[in-house]
Motif scaffolding. Sequence first.
Motif, PDB file in Angstrom:
ATOM      1  N   LYS A  65      -2.666   3.635   8.268  1.00 52.60           N
ATOM      2  CA  LYS A  65      -3.671   4.469   7.614  1.00 52.60           C
ATOM      3  C   LYS A  65      -3.844   5.761   8.394  1.00 52.60           C
ATOM      4  CE  LYS A  65      -8.538   4.504   6.158  1.00 52.60           C
ATOM      5  NZ  LYS A  65      -9.810   3.739   6.141  1.00 52.60           N
ATOM      6  N   THR A  66      -3.816   6.877   7.673  1.00 56.77           N
ATOM      7  CA  THR A  66      -4.000   8.188   8.298  1.00 56.77           C
ATOM      8  C   THR A  66      -5.334   8.763   7.852  1.00 56.77           C
ATOM      9  OG1 THR A  66      -1.609   8.572   8.254  1.00 56.77           O
ATOM     10  CG2 THR A  66      -3.015  10.492   8.608  1.00 56.77           C
ATOM     11  N   SER A  67      -6.107   9.240   8.796  1.00 58.88           N
ATOM     12  CA  SER A  67      -7.395   9.872   8.489  1.00 58.88           C
ATOM     13  C   SER A  67      -7.565  11.109   9.364  1.00 58.88           C
ATOM     14  CB  SER A  67      -8.544   8.883   8.724  1.00 58.88           C
ATOM     15  OG  SER A  67      -8.514   8.385  10.048  1.00 58.88           O
ATOM     16  N   LEU A  68      -8.472  11.954   8.956  1.00 54.55           N
ATOM     17  CA  LEU A  68      -8.724  13.178   9.705  1.00 54.55           C
ATOM     18  C   LEU A  68      -9.993  13.034  10.522  1.00 54.55           C
ATOM     19  CD1 LEU A  68      -7.883  15.919   7.034  1.00 54.55           C
ATOM     20  CD2 LEU A  68      -6.478  15.164   8.964  1.00 54.55           C
ATOM     21  N   LEU A  69      -9.888  13.340  11.791  1.00 49.88           N
ATOM     22  CA  LEU A  69     -11.031  13.305  12.691  1.00 49.88           C
ATOM     23  C   LEU A  69     -11.066  14.608  13.455  1.00 49.88           C
ATOM     24  CD1 LEU A  69     -13.373  11.594  13.795  1.00 49.88           C
ATOM     25  CD2 LEU A  69     -11.808  10.782  15.582  1.00 49.88           C
ATOM     26  N   GLY A  70     -12.081  15.419  13.147  1.00 50.50           N
ATOM     27  CA  GLY A  70     -12.168  16.729  13.792  1.00 50.50           C
ATOM     28  C   GLY A  70     -11.011  17.634  13.409  1.00 50.50           C
ATOM     29  N   GLY A  71     -10.517  17.456  12.176  1.00 48.84           N
ATOM     30  CA  GLY A  71      -9.410  18.278  11.718  1.00 48.84           C
ATOM     31  C   GLY A  71      -8.048  17.810  12.196  1.00 48.84           C
ATOM     32  N   ARG A  72      -8.012  16.748  12.978  1.00 48.86           N
ATOM     33  CA  ARG A  72      -6.737  16.246  13.493  1.00 48.86           C
ATOM     34  C   ARG A  72      -6.455  14.864  12.901  1.00 48.86           C
ATOM     35  NH1 ARG A  72      -6.644  16.681  19.905  1.00 48.86           N
ATOM     36  NH2 ARG A  72      -4.461  16.113  19.434  1.00 48.86           N
ATOM     37  N   PRO A  73      -5.181  14.600  12.552  1.00 47.66           N
ATOM     38  CA  PRO A  73      -4.851  13.295  11.963  1.00 47.66           C
ATOM     39  C   PRO A  73      -4.952  12.170  12.990  1.00 47.66           C
ATOM     40  CG  PRO A  73      -2.856  14.583  12.330  1.00 47.66           C
ATOM     41  CD  PRO A  73      -4.011  15.490  12.641  1.00 47.66           C
ATOM     42  N   GLN A  74      -5.575  11.081  12.560  1.00 51.34           N
ATOM     43  CA  GLN A  74      -5.675   9.883  13.393  1.00 51.34           C
ATOM     44  C   GLN A  74      -5.057   8.712  12.623  1.00 51.34           C
ATOM     45  OE1 GLN A  74      -7.088   9.771  16.521  1.00 51.34           O
ATOM     46  NE2 GLN A  74      -7.351  12.002  16.412  1.00 51.34           N
ATOM     47  N   ARG A  75      -4.377   7.834  13.342  1.00 57.55           N
ATOM     48  CA  ARG A  75      -3.726   6.723  12.675  1.00 57.55           C
ATOM     49  C   ARG A  75      -4.287   5.396  13.172  1.00 57.55           C
ATOM     50  NH1 ARG A  75       1.143  10.043  13.216  1.00 57.55           N
ATOM     51  NH2 ARG A  75       1.772  10.739  11.138  1.00 57.55           N
ATOM     52  N   SER A  76      -4.423   4.480  12.245  1.00 58.91           N
ATOM     53  CA  SER A  76      -4.808   3.107  12.576  1.00 58.91           C
ATOM     54  C   SER A  76      -3.869   2.178  11.816  1.00 58.91           C
ATOM     55  CB  SER A  76      -6.273   2.840  12.203  1.00 58.91           C
ATOM     56  OG  SER A  76      -6.527   3.171  10.854  1.00 58.91           O
ATOM     57  N   TYR A  77      -3.742   0.952  12.327  1.00 63.23           N
ATOM     58  CA  TYR A  77      -2.728   0.050  11.789  1.00 63.23           C
ATOM     59  C   TYR A  77      -3.319  -1.328  11.474  1.00 63.23           C
ATOM     60  CZ  TYR A  77       0.469   3.544  13.673  1.00 63.23           C
ATOM     61  OH  TYR A  77       1.128   4.723  13.964  1.00 63.23           O
ATOM     62  N   GLY A  78      -2.613  -2.038  10.612  1.00 60.59           N
ATOM     63  CA  GLY A  78      -2.968  -3.408  10.263  1.00 60.59           C
ATOM     64  C   GLY A  78      -1.749  -4.086   9.658  1.00 60.59           C
ATOM     65  N   SER A  79      -1.920  -5.292   9.179  1.00 57.82           N
ATOM     66  CA  SER A  79      -0.782  -5.983   8.566  1.00 57.82           C
ATOM     67  C   SER A  79      -1.255  -7.009   7.553  1.00 57.82           C
ATOM     68  CB  SER A  79       0.098  -6.649   9.628  1.00 57.82           C
ATOM     69  OG  SER A  79      -0.634  -7.572  10.396  1.00 57.82           O
TER      70      SER A  79
ATOM     71  N   ALA B 256       0.853  -1.195   0.000  1.00 57.69           N
ATOM     72  CA  ALA B 256       0.000   0.000   0.000  1.00 57.69           C
ATOM     73  C   ALA B 256       0.884   1.238   0.000  1.00 57.69           C
ATOM     74  CB  ALA B 256      -0.902  -0.011   1.231  1.00 57.69           C
ATOM     75  N   SER B 257       0.556   2.175  -0.875  1.00 57.25           N
ATOM     76  CA  SER B 257       1.373   3.388  -0.957  1.00 57.25           C
ATOM     77  C   SER B 257       0.576   4.519  -1.585  1.00 57.25           C
ATOM     78  CB  SER B 257       2.638   3.123  -1.776  1.00 57.25           C
ATOM     79  OG  SER B 257       3.425   4.275  -1.882  1.00 57.25           O
ATOM     80  N   ASP B 258       0.073   5.405  -0.746  1.00 58.25           N
ATOM     81  CA  ASP B 258      -0.546   6.643  -1.220  1.00 58.25           C
ATOM     82  C   ASP B 258      -0.477   7.670  -0.104  1.00 58.25           C
ATOM     83  OD1 ASP B 258      -2.721   6.200   0.559  1.00 58.25           O
ATOM     84  OD2 ASP B 258      -3.820   5.085  -0.976  1.00 58.25           O
ATOM     85  N   ASP B 259      -1.174   8.791  -0.267  1.00 57.54           N
ATOM     86  CA  ASP B 259      -1.066   9.877   0.706  1.00 57.54           C
ATOM     87  C   ASP B 259      -1.585   9.484   2.082  1.00 57.54           C
ATOM     88  OD1 ASP B 259       0.026  11.452  -1.230  1.00 57.54           O
ATOM     89  OD2 ASP B 259      -1.859  12.437  -1.778  1.00 57.54           O
ATOM     90  N   TRP B 260      -2.544   8.568   2.130  1.00 60.28           N
ATOM     91  CA  TRP B 260      -3.192   8.252   3.395  1.00 60.28           C
ATOM     92  C   TRP B 260      -2.938   6.818   3.864  1.00 60.28           C
ATOM     93  CZ3 TRP B 260      -4.978  12.451   5.706  1.00 60.28           C
ATOM     94  CH2 TRP B 260      -5.298  13.554   4.900  1.00 60.28           C
ATOM     95  N   LEU B 261      -2.275   6.046   3.024  1.00 57.88           N
ATOM     96  CA  LEU B 261      -2.050   4.649   3.351  1.00 57.88           C
ATOM     97  C   LEU B 261      -0.646   4.254   2.903  1.00 57.88           C
ATOM     98  CD1 LEU B 261      -3.951   2.388   4.519  1.00 57.88           C
ATOM     99  CD2 LEU B 261      -4.247   1.609   2.169  1.00 57.88           C
ATOM    100  N   ASN B 262       0.132   3.713   3.813  1.00 58.90           N
ATOM    101  CA  ASN B 262       1.458   3.227   3.418  1.00 58.90           C
ATOM    102  C   ASN B 262       1.778   1.942   4.165  1.00 58.90           C
ATOM    103  OD1 ASN B 262       3.132   3.896   5.917  1.00 58.90           O
ATOM    104  ND2 ASN B 262       2.228   5.898   5.449  1.00 58.90           N
ATOM    105  N   GLU B 263       2.762   1.221   3.658  1.00 63.83           N
ATOM    106  CA  GLU B 263       3.075  -0.102   4.188  1.00 63.83           C
ATOM    107  C   GLU B 263       4.584  -0.293   4.276  1.00 63.83           C
ATOM    108  OE1 GLU B 263       1.837  -4.776   3.204  1.00 63.83           O
ATOM    109  OE2 GLU B 263       1.035  -3.108   2.021  1.00 63.83           O
TER     110      GLU B 263
ATOM    111  N   ALA C  54      -3.937  -8.826  10.111  1.00 62.79           N
ATOM    112  CA  ALA C  54      -4.675  -7.933  11.015  1.00 62.79           C
ATOM    113  C   ALA C  54      -5.331  -6.846  10.174  1.00 62.79           C
ATOM    114  CB  ALA C  54      -3.748  -7.317  12.052  1.00 62.79           C
ATOM    115  N   PRO C  55      -6.653  -6.746  10.170  1.00 66.35           N
ATOM    116  CA  PRO C  55      -7.320  -5.688   9.411  1.00 66.35           C
ATOM    117  C   PRO C  55      -6.916  -4.318   9.932  1.00 66.35           C
ATOM    118  CG  PRO C  55      -8.890  -7.352  10.169  1.00 66.35           C
ATOM    119  CD  PRO C  55      -7.613  -7.607  10.884  1.00 66.35           C
ATOM    120  N   VAL C  56      -6.853  -3.350   9.044  1.00 62.31           N
ATOM    121  CA  VAL C  56      -6.536  -1.989   9.472  1.00 62.31           C
ATOM    122  C   VAL C  56      -7.687  -1.458  10.313  1.00 62.31           C
ATOM    123  CG1 VAL C  56      -6.060   0.365   8.710  1.00 62.31           C
ATOM    124  CG2 VAL C  56      -5.099  -1.570   7.456  1.00 62.31           C
ATOM    125  N   GLY C  57      -7.376  -1.017  11.513  1.00 59.33           N
ATOM    126  CA  GLY C  57      -8.407  -0.485  12.400  1.00 59.33           C
ATOM    127  C   GLY C  57      -8.020  -0.672  13.848  1.00 59.33           C
ATOM    128  N   GLU C  58      -8.978  -0.446  14.709  1.00 61.82           N
ATOM    129  CA  GLU C  58      -8.733  -0.597  16.139  1.00 61.82           C
ATOM    130  C   GLU C  58      -8.611  -2.070  16.493  1.00 61.82           C
ATOM    131  OE1 GLU C  58      -8.289   1.835  18.305  1.00 61.82           O
ATOM    132  OE2 GLU C  58      -8.534   3.363  16.752  1.00 61.82           O
TER     133      GLU C  58
END
Length: 370
Positions: free
Chosen positions: A250-264, A221-228, A283-287
């Motif tokens: 994975k990087t996402s915006l929550l309330g204007g602030r970046p949030q990160r979640s991980y997987g494999s 995975a390789s883009d602005d919001w997802l990398n591996e 491991a699915p990307v997420g909590e």
Amino acid sequence: MNRLYLLALLLLALLPGAYAQTSNKSVAVLVYAQSPQATQYARIAQTRLEQILGDNGVNVLDRDKAEELKKGWNKLQDPGALITAEEFVANAGKYALGGVYRVYLDAALARGLAGIHSATALSDIRYVSEEAQVRAATSPAMGVKGLPPSDGLTESAAIANAIQRAVDATAQQLGFKVLDLTNPRLFSVKLQAVPQASYTADARPAAVAPTDPALKLAKLASDDWLNEEITCAQPSPDGKMLAVGGHVRKTSLLGGRPQRSYGSIVHVLDLSAGKEVLALVSAPVGERTRHERGGSKVLDCMFVASWRYLAAVTNSKLLLWDTERGTVMNEIVFDQGYDQARLEFGRAGDKDFLTVTAGTQRISYQIVRE
């Protein structure tokens, strides 16, 4: 005689078994084994093809006469031999045959896990009519993704199933209807925790260097919001496949602030074909769930016994996959998280073990049939 009827007769004549089906003449089935394993089980291929021909209304020559024909016509041993109409009449004329089916059979056997035997087979069937018209078909290769080998608790059970599957596939290519298609016989295994395991560990192939060009085959995975990021790279024992563990962020915006979640993900690369053939989610990307005590990073990965089975250990769990079926066979969630871990596979007699070493801890599992 109208045109539609003539067209139907023409189409029927083009079918590989059509001549035998529309005449009173029989066909002979001759099997030529191409390996010691195939020699031992050649009768299974002969019986299977005879059954399929019979189901399609084809008269089959008595086996004793077929064996007599086989012994007297040595040229048929060569799959590439050119048979003329004159040769056909000279060798098969006294049997009143409409054609001969030559089956060139190969089979191989390998030891699987948990006492399971795995077999593959290849069937090359060549039909020659009394007019020296030839049709041929070969079964697809077994032991690849989507076409697994045949499993059995005994060698004979595994090989018999593989040979029947190969003959079925070839007969279908030749235009015959297979009424009771043979499905691959498969077994599943699971990991059973054991307090102590005494075994001889298999030597692991050297891990692939981070600069190895083969790693570029992995579809990371390789883009602005997802990398591996690659965290492990381990070849199969035969060196033909490569397992590559990737930690996904994975990087996402929550309330204007970046949030990160991980997987494999563990990517399976076919080095001979030069491509990725499978992506297994460890491991699915997420909590993480409340049962997972650690993160999702793949700490180690390795093929177990052959490229068919693949194991991976993350911060939180141990997974075992059947790569040919693309399915997870067992998943163990640890009761604590680990920052580092290494896998080890070994055998003691007919027992197979998979061990996770994390610091001073060694957690062993026996691989058993479900």
